[in-house]
Design a protein around this motif. Sequence first.
Motif, PDB file in Angstrom:
ATOM      1  N   ALA A   1     -91.446  13.323  24.312  1.00 31.93           N
ATOM      2  CA  ALA A   1     -92.038  11.982  24.281  1.00 31.93           C
ATOM      3  C   ALA A   1     -93.415  12.045  23.635  1.00 31.93           C
ATOM      4  CB  ALA A   1     -92.141  11.416  25.696  1.00 31.93           C
ATOM      5  N   HIS A   2     -93.983  10.857  23.418  1.00 32.38           N
ATOM      6  CA  HIS A   2     -95.344  10.734  22.883  1.00 32.38           C
ATOM      7  C   HIS A   2     -96.090   9.701  23.743  1.00 32.38           C
ATOM      8  CE1 HIS A   2     -94.708  13.020  19.103  1.00 32.38           C
ATOM      9  NE2 HIS A   2     -93.473  12.557  19.203  1.00 32.38           N
ATOM     10  N   PHE A   3     -96.417  10.076  24.965  1.00 32.23           N
ATOM     11  CA  PHE A   3     -97.034   9.143  25.905  1.00 32.23           C
ATOM     12  C   PHE A   3     -98.402   8.649  25.443  1.00 32.23           C
ATOM     13  CE2 PHE A   3     -94.751  10.665  30.041  1.00 32.23           C
ATOM     14  CZ  PHE A   3     -93.551  10.193  29.536  1.00 32.23           C
ATOM     15  N   ASP A   4     -99.119   9.456  24.659  1.00 32.13           N
ATOM     16  CA  ASP A   4    -100.478   9.044  24.265  1.00 32.13           C
ATOM     17  C   ASP A   4    -100.467   7.866  23.301  1.00 32.13           C
ATOM     18  OD1 ASP A   4     -99.377  10.654  22.275  1.00 32.13           O
ATOM     19  OD2 ASP A   4    -101.306  11.530  21.690  1.00 32.13           O
TER      20      ASP A   4
ATOM     21  N   VAL B   1     -88.134  12.376  36.546  1.00 32.59           N
ATOM     22  CA  VAL B   1     -89.003  13.153  37.437  1.00 32.59           C
ATOM     23  C   VAL B   1     -89.950  14.084  36.684  1.00 32.59           C
ATOM     24  CG1 VAL B   1     -87.347  13.040  39.327  1.00 32.59           C
ATOM     25  CG2 VAL B   1     -87.254  14.967  37.724  1.00 32.59           C
ATOM     26  N   GLY B   2     -89.792  14.178  35.365  1.00 31.15           N
ATOM     27  CA  GLY B   2     -90.669  15.044  34.594  1.00 31.15           C
ATOM     28  C   GLY B   2     -90.509  14.813  33.110  1.00 31.15           C
ATOM     29  N   ALA B   3     -91.506  15.221  32.349  1.00 33.21           N
ATOM     30  CA  ALA B   3     -91.463  15.006  30.900  1.00 33.21           C
ATOM     31  C   ALA B   3     -92.328  16.019  30.169  1.00 33.21           C
ATOM     32  CB  ALA B   3     -91.924  13.594  30.554  1.00 33.21           C
ATOM     33  N   MET B   4     -91.957  16.265  28.930  1.00 29.54           N
ATOM     34  CA  MET B   4     -92.807  16.994  27.988  1.00 29.54           C
ATOM     35  C   MET B   4     -93.306  15.976  26.977  1.00 29.54           C
ATOM     36  SD  MET B   4     -94.094  19.796  26.497  1.00 29.54           S
ATOM     37  CE  MET B   4     -93.190  21.338  26.739  1.00 29.54           C
ATOM     38  N   THR B   5     -94.615  15.758  26.942  1.00 28.03           N
ATOM     39  CA  THR B   5     -95.159  14.827  25.969  1.00 28.03           C
ATOM     40  C   THR B   5     -96.021  15.559  24.954  1.00 28.03           C
ATOM     41  OG1 THR B   5     -96.517  12.845  25.629  1.00 28.03           O
ATOM     42  CG2 THR B   5     -97.148  14.271  27.447  1.00 28.03           C
TER      43      THR B   5
END
Length: 296
Positions: free
Chosen positions: A23-26, A80-84
Amino acid sequence: MFNPNNQLIKKIKERGGFINAHAHFDRAYTVTEENMEKVVNYHLFDKWKFVDSFKKTADVETYTKNMLTAVDAQLEQGVVGAMTFIDVDSVCGFKALEAAQKVKKVAKEKGFTLKLCSQALKGVINPKENQLLREALEMNYLDAIGGLPRADRDYEQAHLDQILFLGREYGKRVHVHVDQLNNDLEKETELLARRTMHWNMQGRVTAVHGISIAAHDKDYREEIYKMSRDAGLSFITCPTAWIDSRRTEWLTPTHNSITPVEEMLKYDLVVAIGSDNIQDVYKPFSDGNMYTELKF
């Protein structure tokens, strides 16, 4: 009455819930009425440059708010979790990364595991960009090192060599955007597999997207899977991120624009799933729902 949707959700919950592997949460929630009208249809490479305008003006507070909103939305959807990926470059400096450190702690308190990976929109070869990445690693701000070979156009191998070297030196996994344009001119996964073995990074490298693999003939695809297995590559597919891949007049095997997951699994390759962008100029309609991604 048998409902396959309910059964699938039940099984996912029993195994702990969804993981958003990419993902790209920023950049989440940065689409506006103005930039949606003007920018959404830009080519991917042009969007890479456009986001500089946001990165220049956004402060740590803005980044923090966007990322926390993304975490809360993911929790509501059963993730429940992510790599951003987080932008680390000469435009935004460490603003996004500093915000991500705060969000990571808050997310943990909420029961959400957040992992951080550097985004390399400005490449990693330029000395200034390279120094920023190294400083981020020295401060232990990163869980993984990100790669984007096209950002160092004409120096793609040098780009990969640099991040694989740093991954080995700092004991970090490496996640690399490869083969994103859905055509048979791209062979970045092959290059990534070869350089991974060269740097003895087997089992510690993940290829993100890999759309163009399906555009190649069957013999080449099978060679890529074998090579990827030898290199211990894992893959991440982000289905809706590429469902609108632009049509071309190139003649290739009939395929869709989703990573060829079913073929990879036959070669015992590990494949995870991610949302990629959430409501930004890249994907204004994406809400990061992992069940939507899974259905696609």
